[in-house]
Design an enzyme around this catalytic site. Structure first.
Site, PDB file in Angstrom:
ATOM      1  N   THR A 185     -11.757  -4.248 -42.517  1.00 34.44           N
ATOM      2  CA  THR A 185     -12.841  -5.111 -42.986  1.00 34.44           C
ATOM      3  C   THR A 185     -12.612  -5.414 -44.458  1.00 34.44           C
ATOM      4  O   THR A 185     -11.765  -4.801 -45.110  1.00 34.44           O
ATOM      5  CB  THR A 185     -14.211  -4.434 -42.793  1.00 34.44           C
ATOM      6  OG1 THR A 185     -15.242  -5.371 -43.036  1.00 34.44           O
ATOM      7  CG2 THR A 185     -14.380  -3.267 -43.750  1.00 34.44           C
ATOM      8  N   THR A 186     -13.392  -6.342 -44.978  1.00 34.47           N
ATOM      9  CA  THR A 186     -13.451  -6.575 -46.419  1.00 34.47           C
ATOM     10  C   THR A 186     -14.911  -6.758 -46.800  1.00 34.47           C
ATOM     11  O   THR A 186     -15.591  -7.634 -46.256  1.00 34.47           O
ATOM     12  CB  THR A 186     -12.652  -7.831 -46.828  1.00 34.47           C
ATOM     13  OG1 THR A 186     -11.298  -7.707 -46.399  1.00 34.47           O
ATOM     14  CG2 THR A 186     -12.683  -7.995 -48.348  1.00 34.47           C
TER      15      THR A 186
END
Length: 217
Positions: free
Chosen positions: A17-18
């Protein structure tokens, strides 16, 4: 009986994820990508919203195991709702971050989830807190997390400025997410952004084909 370890037990849980949050003059921007993956290889969803509203002006981004993160944020929302009724006032951002910290610390052996909590309150204004794996809590003006964050530390260090305008901070967050999503194979989809100020909450969604491009993809 011979004890055998499965492949998943040996490798552990691979997630991607970011997430990010940054304060600006009068508010805060919190955002994430929208891709959920299983084992870092199979994309299970392209449109999941990882920015969760835990109270009126307090939001959390989650990274790690989605099931763990959803369970923790659900419990935190209940605690904060009960707290606001008892105190007859909206909870502080630090209170929300502390609830997440306690839940993560008390269950650190079972959980694989970290959080960024950001929001605005009348006592301390705009704030950003990091709740890491194991329950560490720290306040920062800007922070990033998830697998995609490893690609954008240089960009964030170079481009973030204290007391940016709302428009500047939104562009900064959008650019950072676009850079991470362009390089990290388990980050992607659309950019979910939330702007929190004294006047209210604004949701911004940037489709993948509208994200800025910095290299040939």
């Amino acid at each position: 009986m011979e004890k055998r370890c499965t492949d998943s037990q040996v490798k552990g849980v691979s997630t991607g994820t970011t997430i990010l949050a940054a304060t600006f003059d009068g508010g805060v921007v919190i955002g994430s990508d929208s891709r959920a993956s299983i084992g870092g290889e199979y994309v299970s969803s392209k449109t999941i919203n990882k920015v969760i509203q835990v109270h009126d002006r307090i939001f959390s981004c989650m990274a790690g195991s989605l099931a763990d993160a959803q369970a923790v944020t659900k419990a935190a929302k209940f605690h904060l709702s009960f707290h606001s009724v008892q105190m007859e006032t909206p909870p502080l951002v630090i209170a929300a971050a502390s609830v997440l910290k306690e839940l993560c610390y008390k269950n650190k052996d079972e959980l694989q989830a970290g959080f960024i909590t950001a929001g605005w309150d009348r006592k301390n204004g705009a704030q950003v807190y990091v709740v890491s794996l194991g329950g560490m809590l720290i306040r920062q003006p800007v922070t990033i997390g998830g697998s995609g964050s490893t690609y954008i530390y240089g960009y964030v260090d170079a481009k973030y400025k204290p007391n940016m305008s709302k428009e500047e901070c939104l562009q900064f967050a959008t650019n950072a997410l676009a850079l991470a999503m362009g390089r990290d194979n388990v980050s992607g989809g659309v950019a979910h952004l939330v702007v929190v100020t004294e006047s209210g909450v604004e949701h911004v969604v940037v489709p993948g084909d509208k994200l800025p491009k910095f290299h040939d993809e």
